[in-house]
Design a protein around this motif. Structure first.
Motif, PDB file in Angstrom:
ATOM      1  N   GLY A 385      18.550  67.830  41.674  1.00 15.11           N
ATOM      2  CA  GLY A 385      18.197  67.520  43.351  1.00 15.11           C
ATOM      3  C   GLY A 385      19.464  68.223  44.226  1.00 15.11           C
ATOM      4  O   GLY A 385      19.394  68.077  45.739  1.00 15.11           O
ATOM      5  N   MET A 386      21.055  69.212  43.645  1.00 17.93           N
ATOM      6  CA  MET A 386      21.274  69.689  44.185  1.00 17.93           C
ATOM      7  C   MET A 386      21.412  71.396  44.751  1.00 17.93           C
ATOM      8  O   MET A 386      20.461  72.115  43.834  1.00 17.93           O
ATOM      9  CB  MET A 386      22.807  69.279  43.326  1.00 17.93           C
ATOM     10  CG  MET A 386      23.551  68.343  43.434  1.00 17.93           C
ATOM     11  SD  MET A 386      24.993  67.550  42.583  1.00 17.93           S
ATOM     12  CE  MET A 386      25.846  69.082  42.567  1.00 17.93           C
ATOM     13  N   GLU A 387      21.466  71.512  45.316  1.00 21.49           N
ATOM     14  CA  GLU A 387      21.437  72.767  46.127  1.00 21.49           C
ATOM     15  C   GLU A 387      22.615  73.099  45.283  1.00 21.49           C
ATOM     16  O   GLU A 387      23.874  73.435  44.649  1.00 21.49           O
ATOM     17  CB  GLU A 387      21.927  73.663  47.374  1.00 21.49           C
ATOM     18  CG  GLU A 387      21.215  72.670  48.748  1.00 21.49           C
ATOM     19  CD  GLU A 387      19.910  73.350  48.485  1.00 21.49           C
ATOM     20  OE1 GLU A 387      19.536  74.556  47.734  1.00 21.49           O
ATOM     21  OE2 GLU A 387      19.295  72.913  48.963  1.00 21.49           O
ATOM     22  N   ASN A 388      22.201  74.917  44.798  1.00 19.63           N
ATOM     23  CA  ASN A 388      23.825  75.635  43.557  1.00 19.63           C
ATOM     24  C   ASN A 388      24.950  76.208  44.613  1.00 19.63           C
ATOM     25  O   ASN A 388      25.446  76.592  43.431  1.00 19.63           O
ATOM     26  CB  ASN A 388      22.909  76.651  42.950  1.00 19.63           C
ATOM     27  CG  ASN A 388      22.229  78.125  44.453  1.00 19.63           C
ATOM     28  OD1 ASN A 388      22.261  78.353  45.688  1.00 19.63           O
ATOM     29  ND2 ASN A 388      21.520  78.808  43.997  1.00 19.63           N
ATOM     30  N   ASN A 389      24.938  75.588  45.692  1.00 21.04           N
ATOM     31  CA  ASN A 389      26.184  75.748  46.766  1.00 21.04           C
ATOM     32  C   ASN A 389      27.175  75.044  46.921  1.00 21.04           C
ATOM     33  O   ASN A 389      28.234  74.382  47.090  1.00 21.04           O
ATOM     34  CB  ASN A 389      25.764  76.061  48.495  1.00 21.04           C
ATOM     35  CG  ASN A 389      25.151  75.628  48.900  1.00 21.04           C
ATOM     36  OD1 ASN A 389      24.351  75.012  48.082  1.00 21.04           O
ATOM     37  ND2 ASN A 389      25.815  75.396  49.806  1.00 21.04           N
ATOM     38  N   ILE A 390      26.876  73.542  45.876  1.00 27.02           N
ATOM     39  CA  ILE A 390      27.663  72.649  45.384  1.00 27.02           C
ATOM     40  C   ILE A 390      27.773  72.368  44.558  1.00 27.02           C
ATOM     41  O   ILE A 390      26.928  71.940  43.137  1.00 27.02           O
ATOM     42  CB  ILE A 390      26.247  70.950  45.875  1.00 27.02           C
ATOM     43  CG1 ILE A 390      26.141  70.935  47.133  1.00 27.02           C
ATOM     44  CG2 ILE A 390      27.200  69.559  46.172  1.00 27.02           C
ATOM     45  CD1 ILE A 390      24.694  70.365  47.615  1.00 27.02           C
ATOM     46  N   SER A 391      29.723  72.257  44.139  1.00 25.70           N
ATOM     47  CA  SER A 391      29.969  71.559  42.586  1.00 25.70           C
ATOM     48  C   SER A 391      30.162  70.276  42.567  1.00 25.70           C
ATOM     49  O   SER A 391      30.292  69.776  43.696  1.00 25.70           O
ATOM     50  CB  SER A 391      31.049  73.375  42.837  1.00 25.70           C
ATOM     51  OG  SER A 391      31.804  72.788  43.809  1.00 25.70           O
ATOM     52  N   VAL A 392      30.957  70.556  41.154  1.00 27.46           N
ATOM     53  CA  VAL A 392      31.259  68.495  41.026  1.00 27.46           C
ATOM     54  C   VAL A 392      32.148  68.717  40.144  1.00 27.46           C
ATOM     55  O   VAL A 392      32.031  69.847  38.830  1.00 27.46           O
ATOM     56  CB  VAL A 392      29.502  67.702  40.373  1.00 27.46           C
ATOM     57  CG1 VAL A 392      30.617  66.751  40.231  1.00 27.46           C
ATOM     58  CG2 VAL A 392      28.637  67.648  41.667  1.00 27.46           C
ATOM     59  N   VAL A 393      33.226  68.117  41.111  1.00 27.25           N
ATOM     60  CA  VAL A 393      34.295  67.419  39.657  1.00 27.25           C
ATOM     61  C   VAL A 393      35.020  66.178  39.462  1.00 27.25           C
ATOM     62  O   VAL A 393      34.601  65.482  40.631  1.00 27.25           O
ATOM     63  CB  VAL A 393      35.476  68.450  40.346  1.00 27.25           C
ATOM     64  CG1 VAL A 393      36.768  68.540  39.942  1.00 27.25           C
ATOM     65  CG2 VAL A 393      35.610  69.688  40.684  1.00 27.25           C
ATOM     66  N   SER A 394      34.711  65.853  38.070  1.00 29.27           N
ATOM     67  CA  SER A 394      35.232  64.207  37.990  1.00 29.27           C
ATOM     68  C   SER A 394      36.652  64.444  37.497  1.00 29.27           C
ATOM     69  O   SER A 394      37.216  65.211  37.064  1.00 29.27           O
ATOM     70  CB  SER A 394      34.510  63.672  37.032  1.00 29.27           C
ATOM     71  OG  SER A 394      35.018  64.712  35.507  1.00 29.27           O
ATOM     72  N   LEU A 395      37.149  62.661  37.975  1.00 33.43           N
ATOM     73  CA  LEU A 395      38.529  63.038  37.934  1.00 33.43           C
ATOM     74  C   LEU A 395      38.900  61.041  38.114  1.00 33.43           C
ATOM     75  O   LEU A 395      37.518  60.403  38.875  1.00 33.43           O
ATOM     76  CB  LEU A 395      39.292  63.561  38.908  1.00 33.43           C
ATOM     77  CG  LEU A 395      39.220  63.045  41.001  1.00 33.43           C
ATOM     78  CD1 LEU A 395      40.607  64.429  41.334  1.00 33.43           C
ATOM     79  CD2 LEU A 395      38.217  63.465  40.817  1.00 33.43           C
ATOM     80  N   GLU A 396      39.781  60.987  38.108  1.00 21.23           N
ATOM     81  CA  GLU A 396      40.339  59.141  37.816  1.00 21.23           C
ATOM     82  C   GLU A 396      40.514  59.310  39.376  1.00 21.23           C
ATOM     83  O   GLU A 396      41.286  60.200  39.947  1.00 21.23           O
ATOM     84  CB  GLU A 396      40.892  58.644  37.036  1.00 21.23           C
ATOM     85  CG  GLU A 396      40.888  58.848  35.725  1.00 21.23           C
ATOM     86  CD  GLU A 396      40.386  57.682  35.252  1.00 21.23           C
ATOM     87  OE1 GLU A 396      40.145  56.612  35.800  1.00 21.23           O
ATOM     88  OE2 GLU A 396      39.260  57.607  34.426  1.00 21.23           O
ATOM     89  N   PRO A 397      40.234  57.878  40.338  1.00 19.11           N
ATOM     90  CA  PRO A 397      40.206  58.050  42.006  1.00 19.11           C
ATOM     91  C   PRO A 397      42.149  57.357  41.780  1.00 19.11           C
ATOM     92  O   PRO A 397      42.325  57.029  40.619  1.00 19.11           O
ATOM     93  CB  PRO A 397      39.997  56.470  42.009  1.00 19.11           C
ATOM     94  CG  PRO A 397      38.637  56.843  41.111  1.00 19.11           C
ATOM     95  CD  PRO A 397      38.984  57.340  39.741  1.00 19.11           C
TER      96      PRO A 397
END
Length: 710
Positions: A385-397
């Motif tokens: 459901g995401m556009e290709n201009n959106i990236s995701v990075v995971s990390l600890e708060p």
């Protein structure tokens, strides 16, 4: 055994109806129900239905409706079959085996959603058939539909369940609803299968829409394709020009341009030039034409050079790539870190509207490692459901990596707990912060989100600014000269407008009035204006419904749409086919009141559509303004504004509240209204000093308008 529901819409087609009934009833396939939706015919249709003795189940109703599209949708809703098709009253199946061969495909190919086959046109039953051209390669259907149909409607069958994704027929489209529906199916991802069999015949008689309404049908087809492809294919342009100038039945006469004299050829050429400028004068349209998907690139360049000689200049600015500042690798980062799927989905949905992928503005979402694990365990793609201009990075708060990522971003959008979150990043320098917190008491979320594309894309903003003035001047030049301007607001007294004639003036409508088709047909407006970041330029279902009605109104009534330039880059990116019909107006809260937009497209900023756009536009057109529908707030009213019930999306109001809770929860409506009254009074005083006359055509509770009642 798979069951078919065949729907037949009928209105005064009694001379063909019996042949239709027999065609369905004589099918050798057993599991069929025939549903006839009659629109209250005044010919012999009902007597035919009453006397027909079917072998297979036949259900029929006869009652007034708004037209063929509503009739077919009624049939969809009551259909009990696994497979659905509609067979117009003047059409019939090619043989008694038509449904048998279709059922075989559906039974053997459960992955197929739509089966379509060959078919023919005849001018009268028993006459020689003319085979319809069919796009026999389903993979090419999308590209075919941009400039032609490539499908014969009575030869199409589909699984009822796909209506959930595609939607039913557009009931505002009464001439080419089938063509628009094929595009709905294709763009919803339905799988098509071509069956190389003759399945149906359609009769081209003088009362058939394909003949009697050909000019309207072609124009509606052009407009429908614009919604999906963002450009008008040269075939639709040529076909409409020929039908308009040479007559609706010219396609039956097999005319040749060699038979036309020079005057007629010049008429055709002039109309085609006008249509190219109206529908294809945008960067998106030109890119589509040159893509090679819809027509040969050389042919596209030849057409552009002939009909839009300045097309290369138009695309120059768009070729400028916006370079990120040194040390920055992303345009926008949302913060704080997402820890729930619900919050993540909500913001992905908002970004899809506010920062479309075509803008090339890059966005980064930060998610917790626990949320990443949840997504992985539930087998959900991070990119779903995401556009290709959106990236995701995971990390600890709280991770040190967070600060480094934030410092690499041009801007930061705080989507939750704005004040507390802003304090966490107070030491970051040279980074602009946007308040995207939907619960924040500042009520800025909708506006901040709405202007993101305007603020982040200087090249887009620059190219668009330069084209605005000539569009307004061209529109005014195209209209008759009037001495009055009528300004239609949306208060309860608007319902009285239907009693009056407004043909002696310029007509400007606003906001949700466009949903009142009866009144729109009566007013026949020239302009529509809207300016609200929540109701008009947001990502809620309310705003989406408003824009669907807006697009239809602009195309149906040939309207020019004025909106704040803040929201224009996003609107133009989402609806490039409306480029020639939409104008962004700059605003400045510190400038004087402006009453001539031809001089400069600048207005004094305010919070109300009447003062920000309607009066400046009305005064640009004439010095005598008549204002209607400004009685939305009685002295004891507890909400800001009541609307004429027929001119509002009332069923979606609560959804808009839920989508932007802070906007509504923290609004003092009494103060808001008092400020509006004071601002309007000051504006009217300033206008009257410049010779502008203000008249309240309907009752109003606003003091300065009540004093000017006529």
């Amino acid at each position: 055994m798979l069951k078919f529901t065949i729907i037949t819409p009928n209105y005064n087609q009694g001379s063909f109806l019996l042949n239709n009934l027999e065609s369905v009833d004589s099918q050798n396939y057993d599991a069929i129900e025939h549903v006839v939706i009659d629109g209250g015919s005044t010919d012999n249709s009902v007597s035919i239905l009453k006397s027909f003795d079917p072998v297979k189940p036949l259900f029929w109703i006869s009652e007034p409706d708004s037209g063929q599209s509503e009739a077919i949708n009624k049939g969809f809703r009551i259909a009990s079959g696994d497979m659905v098709a509609w067979l117009n009253a003047d059409d019939f199946y090619a043989s008694n085996e038509s449904l048998t061969v279709v059922a075989k495909v559906f039974a053997e190919r459960p992955e197929i959603d739509v089966v379509y086959g060959r078919g023919a046109y005849i001018q009268l039953p028993g006459e020689e058939k003319k085979e319809a051209w069919i796009q026999s390669e389903p993979s090419k259907l999308k590209y075919t539909l941009a400039g032609s149909v490539g499908i014969i409607q009575p030869s199409v069958f589909f699984r009822k369940e796909i209506l959930t994704d595609s939607g039913i027929l557009n009931e505002e489209n009464q001439s080419c609803m089938d063509y628009e529906f094929w595009m709905q199916l294709v763009f919803s991802g339905a799988s098509f299968h071509f069956l190389d069999e003759d399945l149906s015949c359609a009769i081209l008689h003088q009362d058939a829409k394909s003949v009697a309404q050909r000019e309207i049908q072609i124009l509606d087809s052009l407009k429908a394709s614009l919604k999906f492809f963002s450009f008008a294919h040269p075939r639709w342009i040529t076909a409409y020009a020929e039908a308009k100038i040479l007559g609706a039945s010219s396609f039956l006469d097999n005319f040749s341009k060699e038979d036309l004299d020079e005057a007629r050829l010049n008429e055709l050429e002039t109309m085609q030039n006008e249509l190219w400028k109206k529908y294809n004068f945008s960067n998106r349209a030109i890119l589509q034409l040159l893509s090679g998907h819809y027509l040969d690139r050389d042919e596209a360049e030849k057409g552009l050079s002939k009909h839009l000689p300045d097309w290369e200049k138009l695309t120059e600015t768009s070729k400028i790539k916006q370079v990120l500042p040194q040390g920055k690798n992303i345009d926008l980062t949302l913060f704080p870190v997402f820890e729930s799927m619900e919050d993540l989905r909500d913001q992905i949905h908002r970004l899809a509207w506010y920062i479309p992928s075509a803008s090339e503005i890059s966005c980064r979402l930060l998610i917790s490692t626990s949320l990443e694990e949840k997504i992985r365990l539930e087998q959900r793609s991070l990119l779903s459901g995401m556009e290709n201009n959106i990236s995701v990075v995971s990390l600890e708060p709280g991770s040190q990596k967070t600060q480094a990522l934030m410092s690499q971003s041009r801007t930061i959008g705080i989507w939750k707990s704005f004040e507390a979150t802003e304090n966490q990043i107070s030491d970051l320098e040279d980074i602009r912060i946007f308040n995207l917190d939907k619960n924040n008491k500042s009520r800025r979320e909708a506006f901040s989100y709405g202007v993101l594309l305007h603020e982040l894309s200087w090249s887009l903003r620059k190219s668009m600014t330069e084209e605005m003035p000539w569009k307004l001047q061209a529109k005014i030049k195209s209209l008759p000269s009037y001495e009055k301007s009528y300004l239609f607001c949306t208060g309860p007294s608007l319902s009285d407008a239907i009693k009056h004639d407004f043909s002696d003036g310029y007509r400007i409508v606003c906001n949700s009035l466009i949903s009142n088709k009866k009144l729109m047909d009566h007013i026949k407006p020239h302009f529509v204006v809207a300016a609200d970041p929540v109701f008009h330029f947001g990502a809620s279902k309310y705003a989406s419904s408003f824009r669907r009605s807006l697009v239809t109104a602009i195309l149906d009534y040939d309207l020019t749409f004025l909106l704040p330039f803040f929201f224009y880059p996003n609107f133009a990116s989402q609806y490039p086919f409306l480029n020639a019909s939409s104008i962004g107006v700059h605003q400045d809260p510190n400038t004087d009141y402006r009453f001539d937009l031809k001089q400069q497209l600048l207005v004094r900023g305010s919070d109300n559509i009447l003062t920000i756009l309607m009066i400046p536009l009305g005064a640009t057109l004439s010095n005598d303004l008549y204002i209607l529908g400004c009685d939305g707030r009685k002295p004891d009213e507890n909400y800001f504004w009541k609307h004429d019930k027929a001119s509002q999306f009332s069923d979606l109001m609560q959804e808009a509240r839920n989508f932007h809770p802070g906007f509504f929860d923290h609004c003092n409506y009494a103060d808001y209204y008092d400020h509006h009254c004071d601002n309007l009074s000051n504006m009217i005083d300033a206008g009257e000093e410049q010779g502008i006359k203000f008249n309240s055509f309907t009752h109003s509770y606003i003091p300065c308008l009540a004093e000017r009642s006529v």
